[in-house]
Design a protein around this motif. Structure first.
Motif, PDB file in Angstrom:
ATOM      1  N   LYS A   9      15.726 -10.200  14.162  1.00 49.14           N
ATOM      2  CA  LYS A   9      14.294  -9.889  14.170  1.00 49.14           C
ATOM      3  C   LYS A   9      13.956  -8.968  13.004  1.00 49.14           C
ATOM      4  O   LYS A   9      14.628  -7.982  12.773  1.00 49.14           O
ATOM      5  CB  LYS A   9      13.912  -9.224  15.489  1.00 49.14           C
ATOM      6  N   LEU A  21      12.073 -14.637  18.488  1.00 53.74           N
ATOM      7  CA  LEU A  21      12.096 -13.715  19.617  1.00 53.74           C
ATOM      8  C   LEU A  21      10.731 -13.601  20.298  1.00 53.74           C
ATOM      9  O   LEU A  21      10.649 -13.622  21.527  1.00 53.74           O
ATOM     10  CB  LEU A  21      12.591 -12.347  19.159  1.00 53.74           C
ATOM     11  N   CYS A  22       9.679 -13.528  19.521  1.00 51.33           N
ATOM     12  CA  CYS A  22       8.343 -13.375  20.119  1.00 51.33           C
ATOM     13  C   CYS A  22       7.970 -14.598  20.954  1.00 51.33           C
ATOM     14  O   CYS A  22       7.514 -14.478  22.084  1.00 51.33           O
ATOM     15  CB  CYS A  22       7.295 -13.109  19.044  1.00 51.33           C
ATOM     16  N   LEU A  24       9.978 -16.829  22.219  1.00 51.65           N
ATOM     17  CA  LEU A  24      10.903 -17.006  23.331  1.00 51.65           C
ATOM     18  C   LEU A  24      10.552 -16.091  24.501  1.00 51.65           C
ATOM     19  O   LEU A  24      10.849 -16.400  25.643  1.00 51.65           O
ATOM     20  CB  LEU A  24      12.346 -16.744  22.885  1.00 51.65           C
ATOM     21  N   SER A  25       9.898 -14.970  24.200  1.00 58.53           N
ATOM     22  CA  SER A  25       9.562 -14.023  25.263  1.00 58.53           C
ATOM     23  C   SER A  25       8.250 -14.372  25.954  1.00 58.53           C
ATOM     24  O   SER A  25       8.125 -14.207  27.164  1.00 58.53           O
ATOM     25  CB  SER A  25       9.505 -12.598  24.725  1.00 58.53           C
ATOM     26  N   GLU A  26       7.270 -14.859  25.209  1.00 56.72           N
ATOM     27  CA  GLU A  26       5.991 -15.261  25.789  1.00 56.72           C
ATOM     28  C   GLU A  26       5.201 -16.064  24.761  1.00 56.72           C
ATOM     29  O   GLU A  26       5.346 -15.852  23.566  1.00 56.72           O
ATOM     30  CB  GLU A  26       5.172 -14.048  26.236  1.00 56.72           C
ATOM     31  N   THR A  39       3.663 -16.901  30.772  1.00 56.48           N
ATOM     32  CA  THR A  39       4.930 -16.187  30.645  1.00 56.48           C
ATOM     33  C   THR A  39       6.049 -17.153  30.286  1.00 56.48           C
ATOM     34  O   THR A  39       5.915 -18.363  30.448  1.00 56.48           O
ATOM     35  CB  THR A  39       5.298 -15.464  31.955  1.00 56.48           C
ATOM     36  N   ALA A  41       9.158 -18.695  27.644  1.00 58.49           N
ATOM     37  CA  ALA A  41       9.196 -19.237  26.290  1.00 58.49           C
ATOM     38  C   ALA A  41       8.097 -20.271  26.058  1.00 58.49           C
ATOM     39  O   ALA A  41       7.733 -21.023  26.955  1.00 58.49           O
ATOM     40  CB  ALA A  41      10.559 -19.875  26.031  1.00 58.49           C
ATOM     41  N   ALA A  83       5.974  -8.221  17.013  1.00 55.95           N
ATOM     42  CA  ALA A  83       6.728  -8.204  18.264  1.00 55.95           C
ATOM     43  C   ALA A  83       7.504  -6.898  18.411  1.00 55.95           C
ATOM     44  O   ALA A  83       8.414  -6.628  17.631  1.00 55.95           O
ATOM     45  CB  ALA A  83       7.690  -9.385  18.318  1.00 55.95           C
ATOM     46  N   LEU A  85       9.837  -6.038  20.270  1.00 59.01           N
ATOM     47  CA  LEU A  85      10.929  -6.473  21.112  1.00 59.01           C
ATOM     48  C   LEU A  85      12.256  -6.224  20.409  1.00 59.01           C
ATOM     49  O   LEU A  85      12.306  -6.118  19.192  1.00 59.01           O
ATOM     50  CB  LEU A  85      10.818  -7.980  21.387  1.00 59.01           C
ATOM     51  N   SER A  87      16.582  -7.491  20.751  1.00 51.95           N
ATOM     52  CA  SER A  87      17.512  -8.378  21.423  1.00 51.95           C
ATOM     53  C   SER A  87      18.930  -7.842  21.231  1.00 51.95           C
ATOM     54  O   SER A  87      19.201  -7.146  20.258  1.00 51.95           O
ATOM     55  CB  SER A  87      17.420  -9.803  20.871  1.00 51.95           C
TER      56      SER A  87
END
Length: 91
Positions: A9, A21-22, A24-26, A39, A41, A83, A85, A87
């Motif tokens: 990321k 990543l973004c 895949l999370s939402e 909600t 991926a 994002a 986030l 990982s």
């Protein structure tokens, strides 16, 4: 699950590198419409073996210039990573 070959990321504000990543999370607002969920991926997220990164399937499929422009705007393409986030590798 994230592809092990996916790039790390990028820092907040840095250009998107296709880490996925973004998405895949939402899903983003356009992804909510495409995925029909708020909600999990985004169903439009596509892994490219050739590029070694994720791509937005809606953007990749956009052929008309006006549609491509709208999709880029809706997914905030070119705006930089937003994002917040992180990982960690699977154990």
């Amino acid at each position: 699950l994230i592809q092990p070959e996916a790039p790390a990321k990028p820092a907040l504000g840095a250009p998107c590198n296709g880490c996925g990543l973004c998405c895949l999370s939402e899903p983003c607002p356009l992804g909510v419409v495409v995925s029909r969920r708020f909600t999990g991926a985004c169903s439009a997220l596509r892994w490219s073996e050739a590029d070694g990164r994720y791509h937005c399937g809606v953007l990749a499929g956009a052929r008309l210039p006006v549609w491509r422009w709208l999709v880029r705007r809706w997914i905030a393409a070119g705006a930089g990573c937003d994002a917040e986030l992180t990982s960690e590798p699977a154990q």
